[in-house]
Scaffold this active site. Structure first.
Site, PDB file in Angstrom:
ATOM      1  N   TYR A 127     -16.990  35.053   0.233  1.00 13.66           N
ATOM      2  CA  TYR A 127     -18.449  35.132   0.203  1.00 13.66           C
ATOM      3  C   TYR A 127     -19.041  33.733   0.161  1.00 13.66           C
ATOM      4  CZ  TYR A 127     -23.086  36.209  -1.783  1.00 13.66           C
ATOM      5  OH  TYR A 127     -24.428  36.287  -2.037  1.00 13.66           O
ATOM      6  N   ASP A 199     -11.631  39.387  -5.168  1.00 14.92           N
ATOM      7  CA  ASP A 199     -12.906  40.095  -5.071  1.00 14.92           C
ATOM      8  C   ASP A 199     -12.687  41.271  -4.130  1.00 14.92           C
ATOM      9  OD1 ASP A 199     -15.447  41.051  -4.443  1.00 14.92           O
ATOM     10  OD2 ASP A 199     -16.379  39.071  -4.552  1.00 14.92           O
ATOM     11  N   LYS A 224     -22.984  46.920  -5.292  1.00 17.60           N
ATOM     12  CA  LYS A 224     -22.649  47.556  -4.015  1.00 17.60           C
ATOM     13  C   LYS A 224     -22.147  48.991  -4.232  1.00 17.60           C
ATOM     14  CE  LYS A 224     -23.236  43.248  -2.518  1.00 17.60           C
ATOM     15  NZ  LYS A 224     -23.670  42.179  -3.440  1.00 17.60           N
TER      16      LYS A 224
END
Length: 409
Positions: A127, A199, A224
């Site tokens: 990310y 992650d 999410k």
């Protein structure tokens, strides 16, 4: 887990199914006020009956036996603890810690694991905010980092130094959905005595449990899939009791705590996690197959497709391939935008994992501040699209994509 029989006696039952764990995992059978749902304990501080009660608490805490009781909200909350127990059960972990966001969880791990002079390795498709924190912010504190391509284990081993303390990766990654071979990563890390952090936000505990493959800590942006309704921000980390205890100490100092109402919303979302993810897996596969055969699509990235570079790894490690599909439209930036604008079902928005489908053109959403050359250098093309599928009916999603693509020249 204990369940009550008709006679009121407790009986032990091993819970194996992911949907049962999502509803009951780590739950107390009896809640205050006889509530089925854990109540929201909306308090910032906790009272003591008298001085003797306070002293007993302090003595127990001194010896590490306070029984989960706390005196101040930054150190814990019963509603947040219920969420942490549920996530730990889903991940097959000894413990979990909830944070105010996924990035709060990421930064807490990095702060807790690294000190000046340390080195970490991060994979290149991580990310972008994680990469920024690692490459820019941590450098101020004397922490060095090396970025390696995901799946290139020769580069990974070559990057390891005597002071390497952590390997951080994602799986699947954003936006190209690369899947790390966690078994191989864990073997290398164990041999070199390096901590591993994954992650797994895109995977969820339904599709993948990294701890089962020897990973030390797993992170989720609970904003999410875990919450699943695009209405709350949260993060969570799961792993061994010792590692989570260290994270709690860091959390108590930096203060990235989750408030009880947000914890309640994530708990509510978790109850339908398996059901939602199964539909999103189905939608992801249907859409990926449809797009890969469409003449107005240049390329599709989805781990469930044989064309994906990590398809074999995904088939070996994952129980489902997820609800995100990334693809390139056979058009320039403006044409790709017209295609997105012609869609009726997905919202143009960042994030993913909710019941509503969301779509974005990364060049205009997450990487708008970069010039085209900078974006191209990290693989973000003008015609790239990331589609996060919700739980809508797959035939409706396909029909919507078809009519929008038909408008392209």
């Amino acid at each position: 887990m204990e369940l009550q029989t008709e006679t009121g006696c407790a009986t032990s039952l091993e819970i194996r199914g992911p949907s049962t764990r999502a509803v009951h995992g780590g739950a107390e059978r009896h809640n205050p006020y006889h509530a089925v749902v854990p109540p929201i304990v909306q308090t910032a501080t906790y009272a003591f009956r008298d001085t003797a009660d306070l002293i007993a608490f302090q003595e127990a805490r001194q010896w590490g036996a306070a029984g989960g009781r706390v005196d101040y909200g930054r150190y814990g909350n019963p509603t947040v603890a219920a969420l942490e127990a549920r996530v730990a059960a889903l991940e097959g972990a000894e413990a979990a810690a909830a944070f105010s966001s996924g990035m709060a969880a990421v930064t807490a791990i990095l702060f807790a694991s690294l000190r000046s002079g340390a080195h970490l390795i991060v994979t290149e498709d991580a990310y972008r905010r994680t990469r920024q924190f690692v490459l820019q912010f941590l450098r101020r504190f004397g922490v060095e980092a090396t970025v390696v391509p995901i799946g290139d284990f020769e580069a990974l081993e070559a990057a390891i130094r005597p002071n390497t303390r952590l390997i951080f990766t994602e799986t699947p990654t954003n936006p190209y959905l690369r899947v790390m071979d966690l078994e191989r990563l864990a073997e290398i890390a164990r041999r070199r005595r390096i901590r591993t952090v994954v992650d797994a936000t895109f995977a969820t505990p339904i599709n993948l449990r990294p701890l089962d493959y020897g990973i030390d800590l797993v992170i989720h942006s609970a904003t999410k899939y875990l919450s699943g309704h695009n209405d709350v921000m949260a993060g969570v980390v799961a792993g061994s009791a010792d590692l989570i205890a260290g994270l709690r100490e860091m959390q108590a100092m930096i203060g990235g705590i989750l408030d009880p109402h947000a914890a309640y919303l994530v708990l509510r979302g978790l109850k339908t996690l398996a059901l939602r993810v199964h539909r999103q897996n189905e939608n992801g596969m249907r859409v990926a197959e449809f797009l890969s055969a469409h003449p107005r699509i240049r390329r599709v990235w989805y781990p469930g497709l044989p064309s994906h570079p990590d398809h074999a790894v995904a088939r070996r490690l994952m129980r489902g391939f997820g609800g995100v599909v990334t693809f390139e439209v056979a058009a320039d930036r403006e044409g790709t935008s017209r295609f997105i604008d012609a869609l009726h079902i997905p919202y143009i928005a960042p994030s993913l994992g909710g019941v509503e489908s969301l779509i974005e053109q990364p060049a205009l959403m997450s990487y708008y501040e970069m010039d085209p050359e900078e974006r191209s250098a990290i693989g973000i093309t003008d015609n790239l699209v990331r589609l996060s599928l919700g739980i809508e009916d797959p035939d409706d999603l396909l029909a919507d994509l078809e009519q929008a693509l038909a408008r392209l020249p």
